[in-house]
Design an enzyme around this catalytic site. Sequence first.
Site, PDB file in Angstrom:
ATOM      1  N   LYS A  14      -6.301  19.948  -8.525  1.00  0.00           N
ATOM      2  CA  LYS A  14      -4.939  20.515  -9.297  1.00  0.00           C
ATOM      3  C   LYS A  14      -4.466  21.679  -8.407  1.00  0.00           C
ATOM      4  O   LYS A  14      -3.355  21.826  -8.250  1.00  0.00           O
ATOM      5  CB  LYS A  14      -5.052  20.714 -10.772  1.00  0.00           C
ATOM      6  CG  LYS A  14      -5.591  19.724 -11.767  1.00  0.00           C
ATOM      7  CD  LYS A  14      -5.427  20.021 -13.011  1.00  0.00           C
ATOM      8  CE  LYS A  14      -6.269  21.128 -13.571  1.00  0.00           C
ATOM      9  NZ  LYS A  14      -7.862  20.509 -13.349  1.00  0.00           N
ATOM     10  N   ARG A 146     -17.842  21.756 -19.243  1.00  0.00           N
ATOM     11  CA  ARG A 146     -16.444  21.829 -18.941  1.00  0.00           C
ATOM     12  C   ARG A 146     -15.849  20.062 -18.970  1.00  0.00           C
ATOM     13  O   ARG A 146     -14.828  19.872 -19.394  1.00  0.00           O
ATOM     14  CB  ARG A 146     -15.908  22.521 -17.678  1.00  0.00           C
ATOM     15  CG  ARG A 146     -16.165  23.740 -17.766  1.00  0.00           C
ATOM     16  CD  ARG A 146     -16.307  24.376 -16.540  1.00  0.00           C
ATOM     17  NE  ARG A 146     -15.345  24.292 -15.386  1.00  0.00           N
ATOM     18  CZ  ARG A 146     -15.419  24.357 -14.054  1.00  0.00           C
ATOM     19  NH1 ARG A 146     -16.559  24.668 -13.687  1.00  0.00           N
ATOM     20  NH2 ARG A 146     -14.672  24.232 -13.324  1.00  0.00           N
TER      21      ARG A 146
HETATM   22  P1  ADP Z   1     -11.000  23.768 -13.799  1.00  0.00           P
HETATM   23  O1  ADP Z   1      -9.854  22.827 -14.137  1.00  0.00           O
HETATM   24  O2  ADP Z   1     -11.506  23.466 -12.523  1.00  0.00           O
HETATM   25  O3  ADP Z   1     -12.040  23.952 -14.813  1.00  0.00           O
HETATM   26  P2  ADP Z   1      -9.486  26.210 -14.389  1.00  0.00           P
HETATM   27  O4  ADP Z   1      -9.096  27.113 -13.476  1.00  0.00           O
HETATM   28  O5  ADP Z   1      -8.190  25.397 -14.559  1.00  0.00           O
HETATM   29  O6  ADP Z   1     -10.692  25.317 -13.762  1.00  0.00           O
HETATM   30  O7  ADP Z   1     -10.165  26.628 -15.665  1.00  0.00           O
HETATM   31  C1  ADP Z   1     -11.326  27.399 -15.630  1.00  0.00           C
HETATM   32  C2  ADP Z   1     -11.625  27.958 -17.152  1.00  0.00           C
HETATM   33  O8  ADP Z   1     -10.289  28.629 -17.831  1.00  0.00           O
HETATM   34  C3  ADP Z   1     -11.555  26.751 -18.146  1.00  0.00           C
HETATM   35  O9  ADP Z   1     -12.890  26.083 -18.198  1.00  0.00           O
HETATM   36  C4  ADP Z   1     -11.467  27.485 -19.547  1.00  0.00           C
HETATM   37  O10 ADP Z   1     -12.482  28.077 -19.985  1.00  0.00           O
HETATM   38  C5  ADP Z   1     -10.230  28.493 -19.109  1.00  0.00           C
HETATM   39  N1  ADP Z   1      -8.991  27.700 -19.236  1.00  0.00           N
HETATM   40  C6  ADP Z   1      -8.082  27.595 -18.421  1.00  0.00           C
HETATM   41  N2  ADP Z   1      -7.028  26.957 -18.813  1.00  0.00           N
HETATM   42  C7  ADP Z   1      -7.083  27.067 -20.059  1.00  0.00           C
HETATM   43  C8  ADP Z   1      -6.309  26.486 -21.132  1.00  0.00           C
HETATM   44  N3  ADP Z   1      -5.184  26.082 -20.954  1.00  0.00           N
HETATM   45  N4  ADP Z   1      -6.712  26.727 -22.367  1.00  0.00           N
HETATM   46  C9  ADP Z   1      -7.976  27.320 -22.790  1.00  0.00           C
HETATM   47  N5  ADP Z   1      -8.732  27.459 -21.781  1.00  0.00           N
HETATM   48  C10 ADP Z   1      -8.239  27.488 -20.291  1.00  0.00           C
END
Ligand code: ADP
Length: 191
Positions: A14, A146
Site C-alpha cells: 500500500k 497483524r
Molecule cells: P501495515 O499495514 O504494514 O501493518 P501500517 O503502517 O498501515 O502497516 O500500520 C502499522 C500499525 O499501525 C498497525 O498494526 C496498527 O497497530 C496501527 N494502525 C495503522 N492504521 C490503523 C487504523 N486505521 N486503526 C487502528 N490502528 C491502526
Amino acid sequence: MLNIVLFGPPGAGKGTQSAKLIEKYGLVHLSTGDIFRANIKESTEMGNLAKSYMDQGKLVPDEVTIGMVESEVAKTPEAKGYIFDGFPRNKFQAESLDEFLEILGCSVTLMLALEVEEDELRARLLLRGKDSGRADDVNPVIIQKRIDVYNNETAPVKDYYSAQGKYIGINGVGSIDGIFGELCGAIDRNG
Ligand code: ADP
C-alpha cells in the site's frame, strides 16, 4: 474529489503504490501508520499511546485513529482528494469515514484492494524488518498477529464497500510498475 481507499493486508504494498498514485493524480497521502510512526518519533502523547498497541500488532483504538484522520483532513482544505492508506481498518472506521466525508460534501470514490497470499506477506514483512527499523516487522509472532487482525477485523471492510459497488480487487503480486498500471486502469475507468 477523488477519494481512494487503498486497502490490503500488512505487506501488500500500500505504501509503495500510494507514493506513485499521489504523484500521478495529485492527491494527498493519508497513511495512519505513517502518522502514528511520526508521532512515536516525536514522543507525543498520541504516539506513546499508539506505540503500546502497534508493538503488539493490535489496532490503535478507534476514537484515537478516527480523530487523527479527521484532523489531518482538516489541515488540507484545498486537497483534490485523498489516498487513505491503512484506514479504515474495521467497519466502525468505515462508517465514520463515510459520515465525515458526507459532512464535507464528498464520499469515498473507490476501494482498491491489493490481494496477496499470506505466505508472501510473511516473507515480505520479515524482509522489510531487516532494514525498515519497524519493531512490528521483526518478530514473526507480531507479524502473524497483524495478519490475524487483518483477517478478523479488517477484511470485512471489503464487504462494506462491495455493498456500495465501490470495491475493486487488484492482484498485488507482480512488478511494482505492473501493479501500478492495474491500479491506474481501475481509477481511470471508475474514478
Ligand atoms: P501495515 O499495514 O504494514 O501493518 P501500517 O503502517 O498501515 O502497516 O500500520 C502499522 C500499525 O499501525 C498497525 O498494526 C496498527 O497497530 C496501527 N494502525 C495503522 N492504521 C490503523 C487504523 N486505521 N486503526 C487502528 N490502528 C491502526
